[in-house]
Design a protein around this motif. Structure first.
Motif, mmCIF file in Angstrom:
data_model
loop_
_atom_site.group_PDB
_atom_site.id
_atom_site.type_symbol
_atom_site.label_atom_id
_atom_site.label_comp_id
_atom_site.label_asym_id
_atom_site.label_seq_id
_atom_site.Cartn_x
_atom_site.Cartn_y
_atom_site.Cartn_z
ATOM 1 N N ARG A 1 24.760 -56.951 -29.579
ATOM 2 C CA ARG A 1 25.612 -58.066 -30.076
ATOM 3 C C ARG A 1 26.841 -57.556 -30.857
ATOM 4 N NH1 ARG A 1 24.562 -59.257 -35.348
ATOM 5 N NH2 ARG A 1 23.040 -57.945 -36.374
ATOM 6 N N GLN B 1 26.255 -63.027 -29.242
ATOM 7 C CA GLN B 1 25.559 -63.552 -30.318
ATOM 8 C C GLN B 1 24.228 -62.848 -30.432
ATOM 9 O OE1 GLN B 1 27.235 -67.511 -29.292
ATOM 10 N NE2 GLN B 1 26.323 -67.851 -31.185
ATOM 11 N N ARG B 2 23.466 -62.289 -29.322
ATOM 12 C CA ARG B 2 22.515 -61.674 -29.582
ATOM 13 C C ARG B 2 22.427 -60.517 -28.458
ATOM 14 N NH1 ARG B 2 19.157 -67.324 -28.659
ATOM 15 N NH2 ARG B 2 19.216 -67.962 -30.771
#
Length: 335
Positions: free
Chosen positions: A316, A321-322
């Motif tokens: 990320r 975002q992850r």
């Protein structure tokens, strides 16, 4: 002038996403029209070989050539073309075909389009997406359609699709399941890359939205995408890979170890390869504990799934975002 994102009367639309009404044959893509091919020849400095505007007082050959030159020299300028959106989400021109075709030939990124009408079925899609977002005109992840450029929580859908697609191609995967597909953005993006994707979600409204969006998602080629409602991981048959983003996070948060093990068992009974993710610190689901650590997550997967190879596919950061993870289970080989 304000333009409501739900009911707005105009949109910014790439000319490549426009259609034209070809008589009784129905809508066709603008790039397949004789007008576009004539504009393309004019842009290239050639005389159009077959232009059907000879008897048109406003768009005869000379007028059309002048229009193309004006757009090339001065840009779009004021004014919009007009179109309506049919039940399949196709944006079909009703006025301004010559300007739109010239803009496409000149490779303009977007042009302003006045929407004169929307089919009732297309309105149902928009209302379903609004209901899916709790009554707000926003999305969980962006939808690739000019009439649905609503604010989206996920900012990394394109990056995830690109990274996952590249890895699946390198792994020679073709048939893929997307578990927890929501409204289908990732599944449709993978289908556009040529994969055969089946998306599953336990929310019937999300699946209905995905099914409605599939016909207008420019899949083309060899790709395809279908969607099904499933309250749990369904019998998957034989697959090359499974993509499951966020679904395990909910089990970890609730400490539902039996449910998590059942999911993993069902996945690896169908496919040798799983692409999944782990929460980022502060995520609303499982974002406050050890599950934000990729090493902990991969250790849990090895313990749960059995021998295999697990690694971080992409960290990320600026794009994601992850963190994206991969686990490939060891297969039993016949001696």
């Amino acid at each position: 002038m304000s333009n409501d994102p739900m009911f707005g009367c105009w949109i910014d639309c790439p000319p490549s996403r426009l259609w034209w009404q070809c008589g009784d044959e129905g809508p066709k893509r603008l790039y397949k029209s004789p007008t576009f091919h004539a504009a393309l020849q004019l842009v290239g400095g050639e005389e159009p070989t077959s232009y059907r505007g000879d008897n048109c007082p406003t768009h005869g050959p000379e007028q059309f050539a002048s229009l193309v030159k004006s757009l090339k020299d001065q840009g779009w300028g004021p004014g919009r073309v007009h179109a309506w959106i049919n039940r399949r989400g196709e944006i079909v021109l009703t006025d301004g075909m010559h300007r739109a075709a010239a803009a496409l030939a000149l490779e303009m990124e977007t042009i302003p389009v006045t929407i004169v009408a929307r089919d009732e079925d297309w309105w149902r899609v928009k209302h379903a997406l609004k209901k899916l977002s709790g009554g707000e005109v926003k999305l969980y992840q962006p939808v690739d359609h000019p009439d649905l450029r609503w604010p989206a929580w996920r900012k990394d859908t394109d990056a995830r699709a690109r990274i996952i697609g590249e890895y699946l191609r390198d792994s020679e995967a073709r048939t893929v399941a997307d578990i927890g597909c929501h409204s289908g953005a990732l599944a449709l993006a993978l289908a556009r890359q040529g994969f055969h994707v089946t998306g599953y979600d336990n929310n019937p409204l999300a699946v209905a939205a995905a099914q409605a969006l599939a016909p207008c998602s420019d899949i083309g080629g060899e790709g395809r995408a279908t969607f099904e409602v499933s309250a749990k991981v369904p019998p998957l048959g034989e697959l090359d890979a499974v993509v499951m983003l966020s679904a395990l996070n909910h089990r970890w948060e609730r400490e539902d170890w039996e449910g998590a093990r059942d999911i993993v068992a069902a996945i690896f009974a169908a496919a040798p390869l799983l692409v999944f993710d782990c929460p980022a610190p502060g995520d609303p689901v499982a974002g406050g504990g050890k599950w934000t650590d990729p090493e902990q997550v991969l250790a849990w997967m090895a313990k749960t799934a059995g021998p295999g190879d697990g690694f971080v596919l992409a960290e990320r950061g600026a794009e994601l975002q992850r963190t994206l993870l991969v686990y490939e289970k060891e297969r039993d080989h016949e001696s």
